[in-house]
Motif scaffolding. Structure first.
Motif, PDB file in Angstrom:
ATOM      1  N   THR A   1       7.593  83.463  75.558  1.00  0.00           N
ATOM      2  CA  THR A   1       7.981  82.135  75.103  1.00  0.00           C
ATOM      3  C   THR A   1       9.382  81.829  75.602  1.00  0.00           C
TER       4      THR A   1
ATOM      5  N   PHE B   1      -0.730  78.945  69.582  1.00  0.00           N
ATOM      6  CA  PHE B   1       0.709  78.773  69.816  1.00  0.00           C
ATOM      7  C   PHE B   1       1.296  78.012  68.617  1.00  0.00           C
TER       8      PHE B   1
ATOM      9  N   ARG C   1       3.555  83.703  70.618  1.00  0.00           N
ATOM     10  CA  ARG C   1       2.282  83.557  71.345  1.00  0.00           C
ATOM     11  C   ARG C   1       1.636  84.940  71.409  1.00  0.00           C
TER      12      ARG C   1
END
Lengths: 113, 115
Positions: free
Chosen positions: A55, A74, A68
């Motif tokens: 991320t 997400f 994630r």
């Protein structure tokens, strides 16, 4: 074919509360992102991910957290909601490193009082 | 730096008029993609078109047409014979190969078609 599923659609929070906005996609897209939309400012990128376990911050990351753990999911976490976070939030997914439009969820209208 | 500018904040036209929405972009990458999205009053974002930087052909889809000009870094969108259902906010966006697929959006143009 669900595409990008984003929940909830509406939410009211009190200042200082925390919550998680959920986002899931079933298109096996590597790239997922969160945007906030405020009047006159277009869509501004909060956080994004190019794959599970990866991320990064976008333009306006303060006050938000992401993870994630799978390709499909997400989630966006608001750690301690503030009135300035009142906005419409969109989750999007797309392919990474190849021409692809972004597919958007339906949006979450969040009000922090 | 990457940037998308939609200078027209709000436009009003009478039904059946033609209207052009302007989009100017900035990028240093030679491989990039341009997009238009529509956001109707219901709030969802609807993809309209994608154009890559190597394809400057104009495109027409029904009443919609797009004019891509690299020389002026513009990707304008024209609606011919506008209808009330065209009333929406329209966003122009840019993504670049060298940043994966990060999108940069303009601030949007709100189009109102008056019956």
């Amino acid at each position: 074919n669900a595409g990008v599923t984003q929940t909830p659609k509406f939410q009211v929070l009190k200042t200082g509360q925390s919550m998680t906005l959920q986002c899931a996609q079933d298109m096996n897209h590597e790239y997922m992102s969160w945007y906030r939309q405020d009047p006159g400012m277009g869509l501004r990128l909060i956080h994004y991910s190019v794959g599970a376990g990866i991320t990064d911050q976008g333009e306006v990351p303060n006050g938000y957290n992401v993870s994630r753990s799978t390709t499909e999911d997400f989630p966006l976490r608001l750690l301690s909601a503030a009135p300035s976070q009142t906005s419409v939030y969109f989750c999007a997914s797309s392919y990474f490193l190849r021409a692809s439009e972004a597919f958007f969820g339906q949006g979450t209208r969040l009000t922090v009082v | 730096a990457q940037k998308v500018t939609q200078a027209q904040t709000e436009i009003s036209v009478v039904e059946k008029e033609d209207v052009t929405l302007d989009c100017v972009y900035e990028t240093r990458d030679t491989t990039y993609y341009l997009f238009w999205y529509k956001q109707p009053p219901s709030g969802e974002l609807v993809f309209l078109i994608r154009r890559n930087s190597f394809d400057e052909q104009n495109e027409i889809s029904g009443r919609y047409s797009w004019n891509f000009q690299k020389s002026t870094s513009s990707f304008n969108f024209t609606i011919t014979a506008s209808q009330v259902v065209d009333s929406a906010v329209y966003f122009c966006a840019l993504s670049q190969r060298n940043t994966g697929n990060q999108f940069y959006f303009g601030t949007g143009t709100s189009l109102t078609v008056i019956p």
